[in-house]
Design a protein around this motif. Structure first.
Motif, PDB file in Angstrom:
ATOM      1  N   PRO A  43      -9.816   1.824 -24.752  1.00 23.00           N
ATOM      2  CA  PRO A  43      -9.834   3.279 -24.913  1.00 23.00           C
ATOM      3  C   PRO A  43     -10.251   3.998 -23.638  1.00 23.00           C
ATOM      4  O   PRO A  43     -11.173   3.559 -22.945  1.00 23.00           O
ATOM      5  N   VAL A  44      -9.542   5.073 -23.331  1.00 23.75           N
ATOM      6  CA  VAL A  44      -9.833   5.879 -22.144  1.00 23.75           C
ATOM      7  C   VAL A  44     -10.427   7.206 -22.620  1.00 23.75           C
ATOM      8  O   VAL A  44      -9.808   7.928 -23.399  1.00 23.75           O
ATOM      9  N   ILE A  45     -11.619   7.498 -22.129  1.00 24.95           N
ATOM     10  CA  ILE A  45     -12.283   8.751 -22.464  1.00 24.95           C
ATOM     11  C   ILE A  45     -12.311   9.614 -21.208  1.00 24.95           C
ATOM     12  O   ILE A  45     -12.897   9.237 -20.195  1.00 24.95           O
ATOM     13  N   GLY A  46     -11.644  10.750 -21.265  1.00 25.89           N
ATOM     14  CA  GLY A  46     -11.591  11.660 -20.135  1.00 25.89           C
ATOM     15  C   GLY A  46     -12.711  12.675 -20.198  1.00 25.89           C
ATOM     16  O   GLY A  46     -13.050  13.166 -21.278  1.00 25.89           O
ATOM     17  N   VAL A  47     -13.305  12.951 -19.056  1.00 23.92           N
ATOM     18  CA  VAL A  47     -14.355  13.966 -18.969  1.00 23.92           C
ATOM     19  C   VAL A  47     -13.934  14.959 -17.895  1.00 23.92           C
ATOM     20  O   VAL A  47     -13.700  14.587 -16.748  1.00 23.92           O
ATOM     21  N   THR A  48     -13.819  16.213 -18.280  1.00 19.85           N
ATOM     22  CA  THR A  48     -13.340  17.237 -17.351  1.00 19.85           C
ATOM     23  C   THR A  48     -14.177  18.494 -17.479  1.00 19.85           C
ATOM     24  O   THR A  48     -14.943  18.661 -18.438  1.00 19.85           O
ATOM     25  N   GLY A  49     -14.026  19.389 -16.530  1.00 19.20           N
ATOM     26  CA  GLY A  49     -14.766  20.640 -16.536  1.00 19.20           C
ATOM     27  C   GLY A  49     -14.945  21.150 -15.124  1.00 19.20           C
ATOM     28  O   GLY A  49     -14.548  20.490 -14.161  1.00 19.20           O
ATOM     29  N   ALA A 145     -12.524  20.800 -12.397  1.00 19.92           N
ATOM     30  CA  ALA A 145     -11.249  21.318 -12.874  1.00 19.92           C
ATOM     31  C   ALA A 145     -11.296  22.805 -13.188  1.00 19.92           C
ATOM     32  O   ALA A 145     -12.319  23.346 -13.582  1.00 19.92           O
ATOM     33  N   GLY A 146     -10.137  23.440 -13.029  1.00 21.10           N
ATOM     34  CA  GLY A 146      -9.963  24.837 -13.399  1.00 21.10           C
ATOM     35  C   GLY A 146      -9.158  24.942 -14.681  1.00 21.10           C
ATOM     36  O   GLY A 146      -8.884  23.933 -15.344  1.00 21.10           O
ATOM     37  N   GLN A 147      -8.734  26.135 -15.009  1.00 23.24           N
ATOM     38  CA  GLN A 147      -8.071  26.368 -16.300  1.00 23.24           C
ATOM     39  C   GLN A 147      -6.789  25.563 -16.494  1.00 23.24           C
ATOM     40  O   GLN A 147      -6.462  25.182 -17.606  1.00 23.24           O
ATOM     41  N   ALA A 148      -6.056  25.306 -15.406  1.00 28.16           N
ATOM     42  CA  ALA A 148      -4.745  24.673 -15.550  1.00 28.16           C
ATOM     43  C   ALA A 148      -4.758  23.166 -15.261  1.00 28.16           C
ATOM     44  O   ALA A 148      -3.726  22.526 -15.311  1.00 28.16           O
ATOM     45  N   ASP A 149      -5.932  22.602 -14.987  1.00 27.62           N
ATOM     46  CA  ASP A 149      -6.017  21.183 -14.626  1.00 27.62           C
ATOM     47  C   ASP A 149      -6.156  20.333 -15.878  1.00 27.62           C
ATOM     48  O   ASP A 149      -7.259  19.927 -16.265  1.00 27.62           O
ATOM     49  N   ILE A 150      -5.033  20.032 -16.492  1.00 28.61           N
ATOM     50  CA  ILE A 150      -5.061  19.386 -17.804  1.00 28.61           C
ATOM     51  C   ILE A 150      -4.385  18.013 -17.814  1.00 28.61           C
ATOM     52  O   ILE A 150      -4.098  17.475 -18.879  1.00 28.61           O
ATOM     53  N   SER A 151      -4.149  17.423 -16.646  1.00 27.48           N
ATOM     54  CA  SER A 151      -3.473  16.124 -16.583  1.00 27.48           C
ATOM     55  C   SER A 151      -4.206  15.030 -17.349  1.00 27.48           C
ATOM     56  O   SER A 151      -3.592  14.093 -17.848  1.00 27.48           O
ATOM     57  N   VAL A 152      -5.523  15.132 -17.440  1.00 27.25           N
ATOM     58  CA  VAL A 152      -6.308  14.099 -18.113  1.00 27.25           C
ATOM     59  C   VAL A 152      -5.885  13.926 -19.578  1.00 27.25           C
ATOM     60  O   VAL A 152      -5.995  12.846 -20.143  1.00 27.25           O
ATOM     61  N   ALA A 153      -5.360  14.984 -20.187  1.00 25.82           N
ATOM     62  CA  ALA A 153      -4.958  14.909 -21.598  1.00 25.82           C
ATOM     63  C   ALA A 153      -3.822  13.915 -21.814  1.00 25.82           C
ATOM     64  O   ALA A 153      -3.685  13.350 -22.901  1.00 25.82           O
ATOM     65  N   ALA A 154      -2.999  13.698 -20.782  1.00 29.04           N
ATOM     66  CA  ALA A 154      -1.875  12.764 -20.910  1.00 29.04           C
ATOM     67  C   ALA A 154      -2.308  11.313 -20.705  1.00 29.04           C
ATOM     68  O   ALA A 154      -1.574  10.394 -21.058  1.00 29.04           O
ATOM     69  N   VAL A 155      -3.500  11.092 -20.157  1.00 27.75           N
ATOM     70  CA  VAL A 155      -3.974   9.742 -19.847  1.00 27.75           C
ATOM     71  C   VAL A 155      -5.012   9.259 -20.855  1.00 27.75           C
ATOM     72  O   VAL A 155      -5.022   8.095 -21.248  1.00 27.75           O
ATOM     73  N   ALA A 156      -5.891  10.163 -21.272  1.00 29.09           N
ATOM     74  CA  ALA A 156      -7.040   9.784 -22.098  1.00 29.09           C
ATOM     75  C   ALA A 156      -6.718   9.793 -23.582  1.00 29.09           C
ATOM     76  O   ALA A 156      -5.888  10.563 -24.057  1.00 29.09           O
ATOM     77  N   ASP A 157      -7.411   8.927 -24.304  1.00 24.72           N
ATOM     78  CA  ASP A 157      -7.320   8.916 -25.764  1.00 24.72           C
ATOM     79  C   ASP A 157      -8.143  10.035 -26.371  1.00 24.72           C
ATOM     80  O   ASP A 157      -7.833  10.536 -27.450  1.00 24.72           O
ATOM     81  N   ALA A 158      -9.212  10.408 -25.689  1.00 24.18           N
ATOM     82  CA  ALA A 158     -10.061  11.521 -26.115  1.00 24.18           C
ATOM     83  C   ALA A 158     -10.547  12.230 -24.862  1.00 24.18           C
ATOM     84  O   ALA A 158     -10.788  11.592 -23.839  1.00 24.18           O
ATOM     85  N   VAL A 159     -10.692  13.550 -24.944  1.00 26.20           N
ATOM     86  CA  VAL A 159     -11.114  14.340 -23.796  1.00 26.20           C
ATOM     87  C   VAL A 159     -12.370  15.122 -24.145  1.00 26.20           C
ATOM     88  O   VAL A 159     -12.436  15.801 -25.172  1.00 26.20           O
ATOM     89  N   MET A 160     -13.375  15.009 -23.265  1.00 29.12           N
ATOM     90  CA  MET A 160     -14.586  15.803 -23.399  1.00 29.12           C
ATOM     91  C   MET A 160     -14.561  16.871 -22.311  1.00 29.12           C
ATOM     92  O   MET A 160     -14.386  16.564 -21.130  1.00 29.12           O
ATOM     93  N   VAL A 161     -14.696  18.121 -22.711  1.00 28.02           N
ATOM     94  CA  VAL A 161     -14.751  19.231 -21.761  1.00 28.02           C
ATOM     95  C   VAL A 161     -16.215  19.615 -21.592  1.00 28.02           C
ATOM     96  O   VAL A 161     -16.894  19.966 -22.556  1.00 28.02           O
ATOM     97  N   VAL A 162     -16.702  19.491 -20.350  1.00 24.74           N
ATOM     98  CA  VAL A 162     -18.092  19.831 -20.038  1.00 24.74           C
ATOM     99  C   VAL A 162     -18.083  21.171 -19.328  1.00 24.74           C
ATOM    100  O   VAL A 162     -17.349  21.370 -18.360  1.00 24.74           O
ATOM    101  N   THR A 163     -18.888  22.081 -19.807  1.00 20.52           N
ATOM    102  CA  THR A 163     -18.907  23.410 -19.198  1.00 20.52           C
ATOM    103  C   THR A 163     -20.322  23.936 -19.143  1.00 20.52           C
ATOM    104  O   THR A 163     -21.254  23.311 -19.656  1.00 20.52           O
ATOM    105  N   VAL A 164     -20.472  25.068 -18.513  1.00 15.53           N
ATOM    106  CA  VAL A 164     -21.778  25.706 -18.383  1.00 15.53           C
ATOM    107  C   VAL A 164     -21.710  27.041 -19.115  1.00 15.53           C
ATOM    108  O   VAL A 164     -20.786  27.820 -18.888  1.00 15.53           O
ATOM    109  N   PRO A 165     -22.643  27.321 -20.016  1.00 15.46           N
ATOM    110  CA  PRO A 165     -22.626  28.595 -20.728  1.00 15.46           C
ATOM    111  C   PRO A 165     -22.636  29.774 -19.761  1.00 15.46           C
ATOM    112  O   PRO A 165     -23.261  29.738 -18.708  1.00 15.46           O
ATOM    113  N   GLY A 166     -21.907  30.807 -20.110  1.00 14.73           N
ATOM    114  CA  GLY A 166     -21.912  32.025 -19.312  1.00 14.73           C
ATOM    115  C   GLY A 166     -20.812  32.119 -18.279  1.00 14.73           C
ATOM    116  O   GLY A 166     -20.793  33.048 -17.489  1.00 14.73           O
TER     117      GLY A 166
END
Length: 196
Positions: A43-49, A145-166
């Protein structure tokens, strides 16, 4: 507790194999073909943000957690390449000091090599090769990553988006983009005015 050394990955062999694939050296095509032919599922878990959101710190903890459960874990951290020199700092692994020193974890930084979307052009093949080398789980960190950097979705089985409030308002959230690809969301609070 599992024996940490009994089925630890062969770091040197893994590193050489990944280098051959990343640099498209002689024999790389055969390595890639064999990896896809084996079709060993890991399983591939992608982490982006966005940059600085805490992706590397989170991956450091996750990799050690699964390694302590007896799994062999590979971490691929993609760093941006300079648009001027083509070089990359490849520094994310230094933020993963616990994972990098664990005998059941393999940490590798990869350069994006000018590729857009948050990944490098060899990342998918490298993930397949790591599965064929016997890793139980693959963690994949994108460049900041920025708003349009979504390539990880095609590779990973699950994607975690890490962000900062505000970061932005409700209109920014409605634009979605990267927020639409997540299966799990993590937000780290930043220190402001002495409060955490």
């Amino acid at each position: 507790m599992p024996d940490l050394k009994s089925d630890a990955p062969d770091i040197r062999h893994t590193a050489r194999t990944i280098s051959a694939v990343e640099n498209r050296s002689e024999g790389a095509d055969e390595i890639i073909r064999n990896a896809y032919r084996m079709a060993r599922y890991a399983p591939v878990i992608g982490v982006t943000g966005p940059p600085g959101a805490g992706k590397s710190t989170l991956l450091d903890r996750l990799a050690v957690h699964w390694a302590e459960q007896g799994e062999t874990v590979a971490v691929l951290a993609v760093d941006p390449s300079s648009p001027f020199t083509g070089g990359a700092v490849l520094g994310d692994r230094y933020r993963m000091e616990h994972a990098a020193s664990h005998p059941r974890v393999f940490v590798r930084s990869l350069a994006s090599r000018g590729q857009l979307g948050g990944l490098g052009n060899t990342t998918t093949d490298i993930a397949a090769v790591l599965g064929s080398l016997g890793f139980d789980r693959i963690l994949l960190e994108t460049v900041g990553a920025g708003q349009a950097d979504i390539s990880v979705a095609a590779v990973a089985d699950a994607v975690m988006v890490v962000t900062v409030p505000g970061l932005g308002d409700h209109i920014q959230a409605a634009k979605a983009g990267i927020l639409e690809i997540g299966d799990l969301y993590e937000g780290f609070a930043t220190e402001r005015r002495g409060e955490v």
